[in-house]
Design a protein around this motif. Structure first.
Motif, short mmCIF file in Angstrom:
data_model
loop_
_atom_site.label_atom_id
_atom_site.label_comp_id
_atom_site.label_asym_id
_atom_site.label_seq_id
_atom_site.Cartn_x
_atom_site.Cartn_y
_atom_site.Cartn_z
N LYS A 6 91.48 43.75 4.16
CA LYS A 6 92.47 42.67 4.16
C LYS A 6 92.99 42.39 2.75
O LYS A 6 93.63 41.39 2.52
CB LYS A 6 91.86 41.40 4.75
N LEU A 7 92.69 43.28 1.81
CA LEU A 7 93.05 43.08 0.42
C LEU A 7 94.01 44.18 0.00
O LEU A 7 93.72 45.36 0.15
CB LEU A 7 91.78 43.14 -0.43
N VAL A 64 103.17 36.08 -2.59
CA VAL A 64 102.14 35.46 -3.42
C VAL A 64 101.15 36.56 -3.83
O VAL A 64 100.63 37.30 -3.00
CB VAL A 64 101.39 34.34 -2.66
N VAL A 65 100.94 36.66 -5.15
CA VAL A 65 100.01 37.64 -5.71
C VAL A 65 99.02 36.89 -6.60
O VAL A 65 99.43 36.13 -7.47
CB VAL A 65 100.76 38.71 -6.54
N PHE A 66 97.73 37.12 -6.35
CA PHE A 66 96.70 36.49 -7.18
C PHE A 66 96.30 37.42 -8.31
O PHE A 66 96.41 38.65 -8.20
CB PHE A 66 95.47 36.13 -6.34
N ALA A 75 90.24 38.31 -5.50
CA ALA A 75 89.82 38.69 -4.16
C ALA A 75 89.17 37.51 -3.44
O ALA A 75 89.38 37.29 -2.24
CB ALA A 75 88.86 39.88 -4.20
N MET A 76 88.41 36.71 -4.18
CA MET A 76 87.77 35.53 -3.59
C MET A 76 88.83 34.50 -3.18
O MET A 76 88.71 33.87 -2.12
CB MET A 76 86.78 34.92 -4.58
N GLN A 82 92.82 33.37 3.46
CA GLN A 82 92.79 33.95 4.80
C GLN A 82 91.93 33.12 5.74
O GLN A 82 92.29 32.91 6.90
CB GLN A 82 92.32 35.40 4.73
N LYS A 83 90.82 32.59 5.24
CA LYS A 83 89.97 31.73 6.07
C LYS A 83 90.69 30.44 6.45
O LYS A 83 90.42 29.85 7.48
CB LYS A 83 88.66 31.41 5.36
N ALA A 84 91.65 30.01 5.59
CA ALA A 84 92.43 28.81 5.85
C ALA A 84 93.69 29.11 6.68
O ALA A 84 94.49 28.22 6.93
CB ALA A 84 92.83 28.14 4.54
#
Length: 120
Positions: A6-7, A64-66, A75-76, A82-84
């Motif tokens: 998912k990354l 959006v890019v972290f 990644a965290m 994703q959990k949200a």
């Protein structure tokens, strides 16, 4: 555990090109002191220690890019998003270290004068 499928890893030059074209919203999840000392021009600071996906600014049609120091914290942040329920999956692979290794510019703080140096 986080599913790495998912990354989406983006290369430094890919991020630079998209950032210059205003196609991405770059979010730096390093801590404020790290961000103040050195950062990528155009990045916004949302530290992982206080990170809340709901607090991210609207990106409009931009991706959006972290980004972080090496890729671990970004990644965290993606995992938290994703959990949200946010469909965010992209980060700068290797973080600011990879960016600098690719010869791309950063804004730095001269600790002797307090002056910001922006080579752009």
């Amino acid at each position: 555990m986080f599913n790495r499928q998912k990354l989406r890893d983006l290369a430094p030059q890919e991020v630079k090109t998209a950032l210059d074209a205003h196609e991405i919203l770059l979010i730096d999840v390093r801590e404020p002191a790290e961000f103040a000392a050195e950062r990528i021009h155009g990045a916004l600071n949302f530290p992982l220690s206080t990170f809340a996906p709901a607090a991210l600014p609207a990106a409009g049609d931009r991706l959006v890019v972290f980004q972080c120091g090496s890729g671990k914290r970004s990644a965290m942040a993606i995992e938290r998003c994703q959990k949200a329920g946010h469909a965010i999956d992209a980060h700068l692979a290797g973080g600011i270290m990879a960016w600098k290794a690719a010869g791309l510019p950063t804004i730095t703080l001269d600790t002797t004068t307090g002056e910001l140096r922006d080579p752009r």
